[in-house]
Design an enzyme around this catalytic site. Structure first.
Site, short mmCIF file in Angstrom:
data_model
loop_
_atom_site.label_atom_id
_atom_site.label_comp_id
_atom_site.label_asym_id
_atom_site.label_seq_id
_atom_site.Cartn_x
_atom_site.Cartn_y
_atom_site.Cartn_z
N GLU A 222 0.82 -1.22 0.00
CA GLU A 222 0.00 0.00 0.00
C GLU A 222 0.85 1.27 0.00
O GLU A 222 0.48 2.26 -0.62
CB GLU A 222 -0.97 0.00 1.19
CG GLU A 222 -2.19 -0.92 0.99
CD GLU A 222 -1.87 -2.40 1.12
OE1 GLU A 222 -0.76 -2.72 1.62
OE2 GLU A 222 -2.69 -3.24 0.72
N HIS B 210 -11.85 -5.65 8.22
CA HIS B 210 -12.49 -5.41 6.93
C HIS B 210 -13.75 -4.57 7.10
O HIS B 210 -14.68 -4.68 6.30
CB HIS B 210 -12.86 -6.75 6.25
CG HIS B 210 -11.66 -7.55 5.83
ND1 HIS B 210 -10.93 -8.28 6.72
CD2 HIS B 210 -11.07 -7.71 4.63
CE1 HIS B 210 -9.93 -8.88 6.06
NE2 HIS B 210 -10.00 -8.55 4.80
#
Ligand SMILES: Cc1ncc(C[n+]2csc(CCOP(=O)(O)OP(=O)(O)O)c2C)c(N)n1
Ligand SMILES: [Mg+2]
Lengths: 324, 339
Positions: free
Chosen positions: A60, A127
Site C-alpha cells: 500500500e 475489513h
C-alpha cells in the site's frame, strides 16, 4: 437516466473520466484481470489496457507513493485500497507526503485513494473500519463519504478532477444495496457542498455515508408520529459545509449527529463543536450523537449489530432529542 | 565483510582509478561541486555555532563523492530526489546558492515560504524534488515519477538516496520491489556511512552488503567504495544506462563515513577514533585532489583559487539571505490546498 447501483455509479465515474482524460489511471491490487475484490473495475483493463489498470504487489505504501510520484509528473492516479482498512499501510504516504506537498511546495498532488469501508456485512475488525476521521485530522487531504449512487458518481468525478489528494470512502454495504437514477456521461458534484436530503422543522439529523440511510429511515418513522425531521448528508468531511449545517441547526433548534464510525474523536465531535460555537443560542437541546461503540467492529452478527449504529438506534435517540 | 570500516585493513589509500568516461574539464567540474558541498557544509556548521541557523544541521562531510558522482551521471531530463546529505547533488543540478540559503535559513523568498527548511524544497525547473523527513518515503514516490513518464513513452531516469538506517524501513522494501516488478528506470544510491544516528550497521541489518538485497528483488545491485568519485560516477553511469534501456532499477551501495555527528548537536562520541582516522585518510576530496594534482589536471594554485572563489560565493549568499526577514506569518495559513 439509467438506474445504477452505488458500485456501478463509481465505476461509471472512473470509466467516464478515464475516457475523457488520458492522465487518469488506476493502480491497486487485483484490479485488472480479476476486476477488483468487489469487481468494481471489472473489464476495465480490456478497454484501457493494463498500463492504465495496473495490478500492483501488496504494497500500500508503494501504491500510494507511486501514485504521488506519478501525480507530481503530470498524471491523475486513482489508487484502490482493496479494503479501506489497509490504508493504514499507506498512511504515511497520505498524511506526510501527499498532505504536506501543497503547503510545502505549492504543488498539487492530484491523487484519489479510494476503497470499500464500513461494516454491517459480517466482515471482521480488519475489513469493516470507518477511518475517515483520521484523514480529516491530517490537514491537506480532502475526505469524501458518499451515501447515494448519483452522489458517488458526481463526487468521484470531482475528486479525480481536484488538484489535491482525496481519500474517497465507499461504503461496501451500499455497493449493491441501493439503486437510483444516475446522470449519464460527465457528472460532477463540487466537494464541500452538503445536501439537505429531507426537509423538516422539528429537528435535524446530520449524517454521512451509511448513517444517512439510518437517518432517513428514522425520519420517515418519526413523520408517522407527527414529527418533521430534517436530514443533512454532509457528503464530504473536508471541505466541511459548515453553513448548511448551521442554517439547519438555527432552523430546527435540535441536532443529532450520526455516523457509523466509532464515537470518540469521530467527526461528529467536530460537527458538534462547530454548532456549539456558532449556533449555541439557537439550540433547545444538547447536541446528541449516535455512533459506533468505541470498539473494533466485531465479527459475529449479534456483536456487530450491538456495536454499530443502525436506524433503530438513530430513531430512539431522535425521539429523546425531540422530547428533551 | 564489514571490516572495511575498521582500522585492521591496510591503511594505504587506494589510488583513484581513472574512468574512461570522463574528460578533464568534467573532472574539474566534479571536483568543484565536491568542494562546494564541503564548503557549504562548513558554512552551515559555523552558522549553527553562531546560533544563526536553527533546526538540524546535517553535515555531509565524507559524502561528497557519493552525492556528486551519482548525480553527475544523470542526463538533463532526469530527476533527482536527494536526501539530507546530498547537497552535492543540488549543485550538480544547477541549484544556486541564494535559493539554497533562503531555504536553509527559512527566509522570505524561500521556495517553501518558510513552511519547511533545509533541502526539502522542490524546484521543478531544475528537476529537484526534496525529501520529507520520513526515511524511505521518497523511494515509492521517485518510482512513481518515472512510472508516469514510462507510461507516456519517455525515458527519464529517477535517482534517489537512502542510508544504512533508512534502508531498513518498510517503504524501502515496497518501493524497490515495486520498481523492480515494473522495471522502472530508478537508481537508488544506498549511502552506507556506517551510522544511522548513533546506530552502527550491526544494529541495523544482518546481511553482508546492502546491495545483496538486489538478488531478492530481481534488480541490479553493487557495492562500491563511495570515496572514489570516478568509481561512483562510472558505476552510476552504467546504472543509468541500464535504466534507460528498460532493464529496471539498480541498488548502488556506496561505502562512506559520516565524519561528524548525525546533526551538529551530536558529539558522536560513540564513534571509535580509529574508525574516523581510517576514513579521514580516505577523505573523498583529498583523494580526488591528489589525483588531479598528480595528473597535473589542476595545480595547487588552481585548487586554492577554486576554493577561495567558492568560499566567497557562499559568504555572499549568507550575507544576502541573513539580512532578509522571515516569511510573513500569513504564509502559515496559505496553501493547505491548491486551487
Ligand atoms: C521513518 C523515520 N524514522 C526515524 C527518523 C529519525 N531519523 C532521521 S535521520 C535518522 C538516521 C538515518 O540514518 P541513515 O539512514 O543511515 O542516514 P544518514 O543520516 O546516516 O545519512 C533517523 C533515525 C526519520 N527521519 N524517519
Ligand atoms: Mg547512515
Amino acid at each position: 437516466m439509467p438506474q445504477l447501483t452505488y458500485l456501478e455509479a463509481i465505476a461509471d465515474a472512473l470509466r467516464t473520466e478515464m475516457r475523457r482524460d488520458e492522465r487518469v489511471f488506476l493502480l491497486g491490487e487485483d484490479i485488472a484481470t480479476y476486476g477488483g475484490a468487489f469487481k468494481l473495475t471489472k473489464n476495465f483493463h480490456e478497454e484501457f489496457g493494463r498500463k492504465r489498470v495496473l495490478d500492483c504487489p501488496i504494497s500500500e505504501s508503494a501504491i500510494v507513493g507511486a501514485a504521488i510520484g506519478a501525480a507530481l509528473n503530470g498524471m491523475r492516479p486513482v489508487a484502490e485500497m482493496q479494503f479501506m482498512d489497509f490504508v493504514t499501510c499507506g498512511f504515511n504516504q497520505i498524511v506526510n507526503v501527499a498532505a504536506t506537498t501543497a503547503y510545502r511546495w505549492g504543488i498539487g498532488v492530484p491523487i484519489v485513494v479510494r476503497g470499500p469501508s464500513g461494516g454491517g456485512v459480517g466482515a471482521n475488525p480488519f475489513h469493516s473500519r470507518n477511518s475517515e476521521a483520521w484523514f480529516a485530522h491530517a490537514s491537506g487531504v480532502k475526505v469524501v463519504c458518499p451515501a447515494f449512487p448519483a452522489d458517488a458518481k458526481g463526487l468521484m468525478t470531482a475528486s479525480i478532477r481536484d488538484n489535491n489528494p482525496v481519500v474517497f470512502y465507499e461504503h461496501k454495504g451500499l455497493y449493491r444495496k441501493i439503486k437510483e437514477e444516475v446522470p449519464e456521461g460527465e457528472y460532477s458534484i463540487p466537494l464541500g457542498k452538503a445536501n439537505v436530503v429531507r426537509e423538516g422543522k422539528n429537528g435535524t439529523i446530520v449524517a454521512y455515508g451509511s448513517a444517512v440511510h439510518f437517518a432517513l429511515a428514522a425520519a420517515e418513522e418519526l413523520s408517522k408520529e407527527g414529527a418533521s425531521v430534517e436530514v443533512i448528508d454532509i457528503r464530504t468531511l473536508v471541505p466541511f459545509d459548515q453553513e448548511t449545517v448551521l442554517a439547519s441547526a438555527r432552523k430546527t433548534n435540535r441536532v443529532l449527529i450520526a455516523h457509523e464510525a466509532s464515537l470518540t474523536a469521530g467527526f461528529g465531535g467536530e460537527i458538534a463543536a462547530r454548532i456549539a460555537e456558532h449556533a449555541f443560542e439557537y439550540l433547545d437541546a444538547p447536541i446528541m450523537r449516535v455512533a459506533a461503540y468505541d470498539a473494533p467492529t466485531p465479527f459475529a452478527p449479534t456483536l456487530e449489530k450491538a456495536v454499530l449504529p443502525n436506524a433503530e438506534k438513530v430513531l430512539s435517540a431522535m425521539r429523546k432529542l425531540l422530547t428533551y | 565483510m564489514k571490516s572495511k570500516s575498521t582500522a585492521k585493513e591496510s591503511t594505504t589509500i587506494p589510488p583513484i582509478k581513472p574512468s574512461k568516461l570522463l574528460t578533464d574539464p568534467q573532472r574539474v567540474e566534479m571536483f568543484r561541486y565536491m568542494l562546494q558541498a564541503r564548503e557549504f557544509d562548513l558554512a552551515m556548521q559555523r552558522l549553527n555555532r553562531q546560533g544563526r541557523a536553527f533546526g538540524g544541521v546535517y553535515s555531509q562531510t565524507g559524502n561528497e563523492a557519493s552525492s556528486v558522482g551519482s548525480a553527475y551521471a544523470l542526463g538533463n531530463k532526469d530527476v533527482l530526489f536527494p536526501m539530507h546529505r546530498n547537497i552535492g547533488g543540488h549543485f550538480v543540478f544547477g541549484q544556486d546558492l541564494n535559493t539554497l540559503m533562503l531555504a536553509f535559513l527559512a527566509r522570505e523568498g524561500s521556495l517553501m515560504r518558510g513552511t519547511d527548511g533545509t533541502g526539502h524544497y522542490a524546484d521543478i525547473g531544475r528537476r529537484i524534488y526534496g525529501n520529507i523527513s520520513h526515511l524511505g518515503a521518497m523511494i515509492p514516490v521517485a518510482a512513481g515519477f518515472v512510472l508516469a513518464s514510462k507510461m507516456r513513452g519517455e525515458t527519464i531516469v529517477s535517482m534517489t538516496y537512502i542510508g544504512d538506517g533508512g534502508s531498513q524501513t518498510g517503504e524501502f522494501h515496497e518501493g524497490v520491489n515495486f520498481a523492480s516488478v515494473q522495471k522502472l528506470p530508478l537508481v537508488l544510491i544506498i549511502e552506507n556511512n556506517q551510522y544511522a544516528y548513533s546506530s552502527p550497521n550491526s544494529v541495523e541489518f544482518a546481511c553482508e552488503k546492502l546491495s545483496d538485497r538486489a538478488l531478492g528483488y530481481g534488480c541490479f545491485g553493487e557495492t562500491i567504495d563511495g570515496t572514489d568519485i570516478e568509481l561512483v560516477y562510472e558505476t552510476c553511469v552504467r546504472a543509468v544506462e541500464r535504466a534507460r534501456k528498460g532493464e529496471g532499477p539498480s541498488l548502488i551501495e556506496t561505502n562512506t563515513m559520516r565524519m561528524r555527528g548525525h546533526a551538529e548537536h551530536d558529539d558522536f562520541s560513540y564513534v571509535p577514533k580509529e574508525q574516523l582516522e581510517y576514513w579521514q585518510k580516505r577523505d573523498p576530496i583529498d583523494r580526488y585532489q591528489s589525483f588531479l594534482l598528480s595528473k597535473k589536471i589542476l595545480s595547487a594554485d588552481d585548487v586554492t583559487a577554486i576554493r577561495t572563489k567558492l568560499i566567497e560565493e557562499i559568504r555572499a549568499a549568507i550575507d544576502y539571505a541573513i539580512e532578509l526577514p522571515f516569511p510573513s506569518a500569513e504564509e502559515g495559513f496559505k496553501n493547505i490546498f491548491v486551487d
